[in-house]
Design a protein around this motif. Structure first.
Motif, short mmCIF file in Angstrom:
data_model
loop_
_atom_site.label_atom_id
_atom_site.label_comp_id
_atom_site.label_asym_id
_atom_site.label_seq_id
_atom_site.Cartn_x
_atom_site.Cartn_y
_atom_site.Cartn_z
N VAL A 93 -9.35 2.25 2.94
CA VAL A 93 -8.60 3.48 2.64
C VAL A 93 -7.29 3.53 3.41
CG1 VAL A 93 -8.72 6.00 2.65
CG2 VAL A 93 -10.79 4.66 2.23
N LEU A 94 -7.31 3.08 4.67
CA LEU A 94 -6.11 3.06 5.51
C LEU A 94 -6.03 1.72 6.23
CD1 LEU A 94 -6.46 6.57 7.19
CD2 LEU A 94 -4.75 5.95 5.46
N GLN A 95 -4.82 1.18 6.34
CA GLN A 95 -4.67 -0.07 7.07
C GLN A 95 -3.28 -0.16 7.70
OE1 GLN A 95 -4.97 -3.44 4.35
NE2 GLN A 95 -4.56 -2.10 2.60
N PRO A 118 0.44 9.07 -3.73
CA PRO A 118 -0.41 9.32 -4.89
C PRO A 118 -1.81 9.73 -4.45
CG PRO A 118 0.60 7.13 -4.97
CD PRO A 118 0.83 7.66 -3.60
N ASN A 119 -2.58 10.31 -5.37
CA ASN A 119 -3.98 10.60 -5.08
C ASN A 119 -4.70 9.31 -4.69
OD1 ASN A 119 -3.73 13.31 -5.69
ND2 ASN A 119 -4.31 13.05 -7.83
N GLY A 120 -5.46 9.38 -3.61
CA GLY A 120 -6.18 8.20 -3.15
C GLY A 120 -5.38 7.30 -2.22
N ALA A 121 -4.17 7.73 -1.84
CA ALA A 121 -3.32 6.89 -0.99
C ALA A 121 -3.79 6.88 0.46
CB ALA A 121 -1.87 7.36 -1.06
N TYR A 125 -14.38 2.92 3.63
CA TYR A 125 -15.65 3.49 3.21
C TYR A 125 -16.41 2.37 2.49
CZ TYR A 125 -13.59 8.06 4.15
OH TYR A 125 -12.99 9.14 4.76
N GLY A 126 -17.38 1.79 3.18
CA GLY A 126 -18.07 0.64 2.63
C GLY A 126 -17.10 -0.53 2.50
#
Length: 262
Positions: free
Chosen positions: A22-24, A41-44, A17-18
């Motif tokens: 977030v994912l790779q 975790p939150n944001g994983a 996002y910009g």
């Protein structure tokens, strides 16, 4: 090696996002009859992965196949084989359960009569009286709303189920029922992604645990395999070890000391 065709096949998934990644490098194959404990975790990146598979988020790189079909090719029929319970219940609570569930059923191609009859029977199995079926959902308790969401996700008999904190608000007896429902669905070949922060439940019901941290898969295997690799006793301890979170005791001590500051 599993010789079945995977229900979910992900290759080199990347999402940002910009400037925020977030994912790779997500590679994942999931097979019929598996309950996947999908945790982190939150944001994983858990919710983002699921929303991409649901077709709710676009702009990713890589390849995702569901039921052998590349979801980027535009044929949305695969969605009819998916059920979803989000963590935050977003429900039309001005409707009755009858109105809401028949609406959901018709979205999935069911007739009004079939959806209404099936929803009524499922409500009864969840211990909700017949008169409740025709009352506004706004009058329901949190647990009752959660049962309606669970029913809505299963009404059309999906082959792939995404559940995010599905036991939220349920009483102890209902929790036992839902856990048994998931076990029986998996035994019939349904595939279930189960996300929760309640590690002991994830540990007990999952055939396989996939742990995300910082947008990457940092662990993938059965609980026994993860335990053997990380030399930790519980899934919670393995989770803390792999995500690098060791401050829970000191934070709790500081918190309690502030509480006791009179």
């Amino acid at each position: 090696m599993n010789t079945e065709q995977p229900v979910v096949s992900i290759r080199d998934l990347y999402m940002a996002y910009g400037t925020k990644t977030v994912l790779q490098n997500i590679d994942l194959d999931v097979y019929p009859g598996q309950i996947i404990g999908y945790i982190g975790p939150n944001g994983a990146g858990k919710s983002t992965t699921v929303k991409i598979m649901l077709g709710l988020v676009t702009g990713y790189l890589g390849e995702i196949q569901l039921f052998g079909q590349d979801i980027a090719k535009g044929d949305l029929q695969y969605r009819n084989r998916i059920g979803y319970v989000p963590e935050v219940v977003d429900i039309y609570d001005n409707l009755t359960a009858s109105e809401y569930l028949t609406f959901i059923g018709e979205l999935y191609g069911m007739s009004w009569e079939h959806a209404n009859r099936k929803a009524s029977r499922l409500m009864e199995q969840f211990g909700l009286a017949a008169d409740v079926f025709h009352k506004p959902i706004a009058s329901y308790s949190k647990g009752m709303k959660q049962k309606v969401m669970l029913i809505s996700s299963l009404l059309h008999n999906p082959d792939l189920l995404f559940l995010d904190e599905p036991l939220s608000g349920l009483d102890a007896n209902s929790v036992m029922v839902v856990k048994e429902i998931l076990a029986q669905l998996a035994a019939q070949g349904k595939t279930i992604f189960y996300s929760s922060h309640i590690m002991d439940v994830v540990e007990k019901i999952s055939h396989r645990i996939v742990l995300l941290n910082g947008g990457r898969i940092v662990a993938d295997g059965t609980f026994d395999e993860l335990k053997e690799r990380n030399h930790e006793g519980t899934l919670e301890e393995i989770f803390n070890e792999l995500t690098g979170f060791h401050e829970h005791k000191s934070i709790a001590e500081d918190f309690v000391s502030i509480v006791q500051d009179v």
